[in-house]
Write a protein that holds these residues in place. Sequence first.
Motif, short mmCIF file in Angstrom:
data_model
loop_
_atom_site.label_atom_id
_atom_site.label_comp_id
_atom_site.label_asym_id
_atom_site.label_seq_id
_atom_site.Cartn_x
_atom_site.Cartn_y
_atom_site.Cartn_z
N GLU A 258 0.85 -1.19 0.00
CA GLU A 258 0.00 0.00 0.00
C GLU A 258 0.89 1.24 0.00
O GLU A 258 2.05 1.20 0.41
N ALA A 259 0.32 2.37 -0.45
CA ALA A 259 1.06 3.64 -0.45
C ALA A 259 1.52 3.97 0.98
O ALA A 259 0.81 3.66 1.94
N PRO A 260 2.71 4.53 1.13
CA PRO A 260 3.58 5.09 0.09
C PRO A 260 4.57 4.10 -0.52
O PRO A 260 5.44 4.49 -1.28
N ALA A 261 4.44 2.83 -0.16
CA ALA A 261 5.39 1.83 -0.65
C ALA A 261 5.26 1.64 -2.15
O ALA A 261 4.15 1.60 -2.70
N THR A 262 6.38 1.53 -2.84
CA THR A 262 6.40 1.13 -4.25
C THR A 262 7.45 0.04 -4.40
O THR A 262 8.51 0.08 -3.76
N LEU B 9 14.93 -10.32 -6.71
CA LEU B 9 15.58 -11.51 -7.23
C LEU B 9 15.80 -12.50 -6.09
O LEU B 9 16.47 -12.17 -5.10
N TRP B 10 15.22 -13.70 -6.24
CA TRP B 10 15.49 -14.76 -5.27
C TRP B 10 16.88 -15.31 -5.54
O TRP B 10 17.14 -15.92 -6.57
N LEU B 11 17.80 -15.10 -4.58
CA LEU B 11 19.13 -15.66 -4.72
C LEU B 11 19.14 -17.11 -4.25
O LEU B 11 19.84 -17.95 -4.80
N ASP B 12 18.38 -17.39 -3.21
CA ASP B 12 18.15 -18.76 -2.75
C ASP B 12 16.89 -18.75 -1.91
O ASP B 12 16.22 -17.72 -1.80
N GLU B 13 16.57 -19.87 -1.28
CA GLU B 13 15.31 -20.01 -0.55
C GLU B 13 15.15 -18.98 0.57
O GLU B 13 14.03 -18.64 0.94
N ARG B 14 16.25 -18.51 1.12
CA ARG B 14 16.20 -17.61 2.27
C ARG B 14 16.79 -16.24 1.99
O ARG B 14 17.04 -15.47 2.91
N THR B 15 17.05 -15.94 0.72
CA THR B 15 17.69 -14.67 0.39
C THR B 15 17.00 -14.02 -0.79
O THR B 15 16.94 -14.59 -1.88
N LEU B 16 16.48 -12.82 -0.57
CA LEU B 16 15.89 -12.03 -1.63
C LEU B 16 16.73 -10.78 -1.82
O LEU B 16 17.05 -10.07 -0.86
N LEU B 17 17.11 -10.49 -3.06
CA LEU B 17 17.81 -9.25 -3.38
C LEU B 17 16.79 -8.22 -3.84
O LEU B 17 15.84 -8.54 -4.56
N ALA B 18 16.98 -6.98 -3.44
CA ALA B 18 16.06 -5.90 -3.82
C ALA B 18 16.86 -4.68 -4.24
O ALA B 18 17.81 -4.28 -3.56
N GLY B 19 16.49 -4.09 -5.36
CA GLY B 19 17.13 -2.88 -5.85
C GLY B 19 16.30 -1.66 -5.52
O GLY B 19 15.09 -1.63 -5.80
N ARG B 20 16.92 -0.65 -4.90
CA ARG B 20 16.22 0.60 -4.63
C ARG B 20 16.56 1.58 -5.74
O ARG B 20 17.72 1.90 -5.98
N GLY B 21 15.52 2.02 -6.42
CA GLY B 21 15.71 2.95 -7.53
C GLY B 21 14.50 3.82 -7.70
O GLY B 21 13.78 4.13 -6.75
N TYR B 22 14.20 4.17 -8.96
CA TYR B 22 13.08 5.05 -9.22
C TYR B 22 11.74 4.32 -9.22
O TYR B 22 10.69 4.95 -9.23
N ARG B 23 11.75 2.98 -9.20
CA ARG B 23 10.49 2.21 -9.20
C ARG B 23 10.24 1.49 -7.88
O ARG B 23 9.13 1.06 -7.62
N THR B 24 11.28 1.35 -7.07
CA THR B 24 11.16 0.65 -5.79
C THR B 24 11.79 1.52 -4.71
O THR B 24 12.98 1.86 -4.81
N ASN B 25 11.02 1.89 -3.68
CA ASN B 25 11.52 2.82 -2.67
C ASN B 25 11.81 2.11 -1.35
O ASN B 25 11.60 0.90 -1.20
N HIS B 26 12.31 2.88 -0.38
CA HIS B 26 12.64 2.32 0.94
C HIS B 26 11.42 1.67 1.57
O HIS B 26 11.51 0.59 2.17
N ALA B 27 10.27 2.35 1.47
CA ALA B 27 9.06 1.82 2.08
C ALA B 27 8.66 0.49 1.44
O ALA B 27 8.19 -0.43 2.12
N GLY B 28 8.86 0.37 0.13
CA GLY B 28 8.56 -0.89 -0.55
C GLY B 28 9.45 -2.02 -0.09
O GLY B 28 8.98 -3.16 0.13
N ILE B 29 10.72 -1.74 0.08
CA ILE B 29 11.64 -2.77 0.55
C ILE B 29 11.30 -3.15 1.99
O ILE B 29 11.34 -4.33 2.37
N GLY B 30 10.94 -2.15 2.81
CA GLY B 30 10.51 -2.46 4.16
C GLY B 30 9.28 -3.34 4.19
O GLY B 30 9.17 -4.27 5.01
#
Length: 291
Positions: free
Chosen positions: A126-130, A137-158
């Motif tokens: 939900e807003a303000p998350a994007t 990117l799933w690196l393995d079963e217990r590891t997700l990589l996330a890129g913060r940029g113009y489409r994905t913000n801190h709130a989205g990663i949180g």
Amino acid sequence: MAREDVTGFGGQNATGTLRRVLLRAPRPADGERWREYGWRAAPDQVEIAAEHEGLCAILEDAGAEVVLAEAALEPDPDAVYVFDPAIVCDRGAIVLRPGKEGRLGEAGAIALDLAAAGVPVEAQLEAPATAEGGDTLWLDERTLLAGRGYRTNHAGIGALREALPGVEVHAFDLPHWRGAGEVMHLLSLISPLAPDLAVCYPPLMPVALVELLEARDIRLVAVPDEEFETMGPNVLAVAPRVGLALEGNHVTRERLERAGVEMLTYKGDELSRKGDGGPTCLTRPLLRDRV
């Protein structure tokens, strides 16, 4: 290792054998809005439909069940890039909130399509998350990589961290490149092809990401400069060391083949080149074998 359960979704990895995958076919009304969505040119409606059918056939020949998204959606040429509005984990789906305003309607549509495919929705941003799938990117079963940029913000990663208890989410700042008007996803830079192998474009990769991959003993196959903007790093693993790529990018393909990867290709002059979305963008894996 093959899955022991019989669910139609799951597999928190990016390289296990692909068993089920969601795609959305392009519609004529979508193509009419190509300028508004930043496509390079108007797609030919006959050719783009044929290319999408060809892509589906390749995936089926590789052993994957192809599920077509059919929920109602306003005209949106980017909707064909079905990877972005959701991610899938072993508990179900997390419906995301795209950072591109014109794509916000895709979240509700994919929630319906996932439910129709038997994939429960476990969380929804939900807003303000994007956040967009191309930045995850799933690196393995217990590891997700996330890129913060113009489409994905801190709130989205949180929000992703909250939705994925027990999963370590590593976040990396993405390069500015050409700014907010031109997408730069994490998957613009890297695609895993086996638990110990990935294709990537090192000049734009965050240092911390390179260090993490090296610490995990993941071999990196570099894309040459001249093939970066033609989606050289965008390769879909349909099985460990079996990759599906857009036709062309011959140097990248030769390097991957020398690294032991069997390469499949599809035609995407209308489907991929005009909208800048390769095979990982066009597919939302629903079920993969564990690796």
